[in-house]
Motif scaffolding. Structure first.
Motif, mmCIF file in Angstrom:
data_model
loop_
_atom_site.group_PDB
_atom_site.id
_atom_site.type_symbol
_atom_site.label_atom_id
_atom_site.label_comp_id
_atom_site.label_asym_id
_atom_site.label_seq_id
_atom_site.Cartn_x
_atom_site.Cartn_y
_atom_site.Cartn_z
ATOM 1 N N UNK A 62 0.688 -1.124 -0.084
ATOM 2 C CA UNK A 62 -0.004 0.098 -0.326
ATOM 3 C C UNK A 62 0.992 1.758 0.212
ATOM 4 N N UNK A 63 2.006 1.342 0.878
ATOM 5 C CA UNK A 63 2.902 2.519 0.856
ATOM 6 C C UNK A 63 3.457 2.518 -0.021
ATOM 7 N N UNK A 64 3.854 1.214 -1.179
ATOM 8 C CA UNK A 64 4.537 1.457 -2.181
ATOM 9 C C UNK A 64 3.599 2.407 -3.485
ATOM 10 N N UNK A 65 3.012 1.568 -3.691
ATOM 11 C CA UNK A 65 1.350 1.993 -4.216
ATOM 12 C C UNK A 65 1.187 3.969 -4.121
ATOM 13 N N UNK A 66 0.866 4.081 -3.213
ATOM 14 C CA UNK A 66 0.546 5.496 -3.033
ATOM 15 C C UNK A 66 2.286 6.379 -3.131
ATOM 16 N N UNK A 67 3.570 5.765 -3.645
ATOM 17 C CA UNK A 67 3.927 6.194 -3.866
ATOM 18 C C UNK A 67 4.483 6.665 -5.202
ATOM 19 N N UNK A 68 5.085 8.422 -5.229
ATOM 20 C CA UNK A 68 5.261 8.984 -7.096
ATOM 21 C C UNK A 68 6.363 7.813 -7.517
ATOM 22 N N UNK A 69 6.867 7.183 -6.986
ATOM 23 C CA UNK A 69 7.629 5.588 -7.675
ATOM 24 C C UNK A 69 6.811 5.565 -8.670
ATOM 25 N N UNK A 70 5.749 4.308 -7.746
ATOM 26 C CA UNK A 70 4.858 3.697 -8.537
ATOM 27 C C UNK A 70 3.798 4.589 -9.363
ATOM 28 N N UNK A 71 3.276 5.892 -9.005
ATOM 29 C CA UNK A 71 2.858 5.927 -10.425
ATOM 30 C C UNK A 71 3.812 6.312 -11.181
ATOM 31 N N UNK A 72 4.823 7.007 -11.868
ATOM 32 C CA UNK A 72 6.031 7.095 -12.685
ATOM 33 C C UNK A 72 5.777 5.591 -13.506
ATOM 34 N N UNK A 73 5.935 4.192 -12.665
ATOM 35 C CA UNK A 73 6.598 3.565 -13.070
ATOM 36 C C UNK A 73 4.824 3.366 -14.078
ATOM 37 N N UNK A 74 4.028 2.806 -13.436
ATOM 38 C CA UNK A 74 2.528 3.415 -13.850
ATOM 39 C C UNK A 74 2.120 3.586 -14.788
ATOM 40 N N UNK A 75 2.259 5.228 -15.296
ATOM 41 C CA UNK A 75 2.428 5.391 -16.401
ATOM 42 C C UNK A 75 3.758 5.183 -17.370
ATOM 43 N N UNK A 76 4.829 4.603 -17.204
ATOM 44 C CA UNK A 76 5.844 4.402 -18.172
ATOM 45 C C UNK A 76 5.257 3.186 -18.425
ATOM 46 N N UNK A 77 5.031 2.382 -17.933
ATOM 47 C CA UNK A 77 4.267 0.369 -17.979
ATOM 48 C C UNK A 77 2.408 1.144 -19.014
ATOM 49 N N UNK A 78 1.581 1.525 -18.478
ATOM 50 C CA UNK A 78 0.829 1.393 -19.396
ATOM 51 C C UNK A 78 0.193 2.363 -20.533
ATOM 52 N N UNK A 79 0.961 3.955 -19.872
ATOM 53 C CA UNK A 79 0.199 4.937 -21.121
ATOM 54 C C UNK A 79 2.004 5.580 -22.196
ATOM 55 N N UNK A 80 3.425 4.462 -21.875
ATOM 56 C CA UNK A 80 3.733 4.737 -22.713
ATOM 57 C C UNK A 80 4.817 6.033 -21.998
ATOM 58 N N UNK A 81 3.836 6.923 -21.308
ATOM 59 C CA UNK A 81 5.235 8.423 -21.021
ATOM 60 C C UNK A 81 6.485 7.619 -20.515
ATOM 61 N N UNK A 82 7.521 8.524 -21.406
ATOM 62 C CA UNK A 82 8.746 8.554 -21.302
ATOM 63 C C UNK A 82 9.067 10.027 -21.171
ATOM 64 N N UNK A 83 10.056 10.401 -20.387
ATOM 65 C CA UNK A 83 11.211 11.233 -20.142
ATOM 66 C C UNK A 83 11.632 12.252 -21.133
#
Length: 113
Positions: A62-83
């Motif tokens: 739960x703590x990991x899912x609430x972190x910014x690192x997880x949000x960024x990881x999911x944005x990269x995986x599912x939405x294909x976002x890149x810096x």
């Protein structure tokens, strides 16, 4: 008088054996109940420890899912976002077998240990 005393003595002996047998029976059933309670208590303590470990794991998830690192990881995986300056690669996996059952809870499959 001799026959009466012998009968009373035998009756007293039988009565003593009956009382001793009842005492042994009561002690044995008490020991058995205590043994069963001890086994139940040990099993309950093990279950509590297992549940506490699972709770700690789920709280960490739960703590990991609430972190910014997880949000960024999911944005990269599912939405294909890149810096800026990053190159995105898409890896395709083999198809999943039909009829194959997955084991474990969904969060255990999503966040393997």
């Amino acid at each position: 008088m001799g026959a009466l005393t012998t009968t009373r003595t035998r009756l007293l002996i039988v009565l003593c054996f009956a009382v001793a047998g009842y005492g042994l029976y009561t002690a044995a059933t008490g020991w058995y109940r205590n043994s069963q309670l001890e086994n139940d208590r040990t099993a309950a303590e093990q279950r509590v420890r297992a549940l506490e470990e699972e709770k700690a794991y789920l709280e960490a998830v739960r703590a990991y899912v609430a972190s910014d690192a997880y949000v960024e990881q999911q944005a990269r995986r599912q939405l294909g976002y890149a810096r800026d300056g990053e190159t995105v690669f898409v890896v395709s996996s083999p198809p999943v077998e039909q009829g194959r059952e997955q084991s474990g809870s969904w969060w255990q499959r999503l966040f393997p240990r």
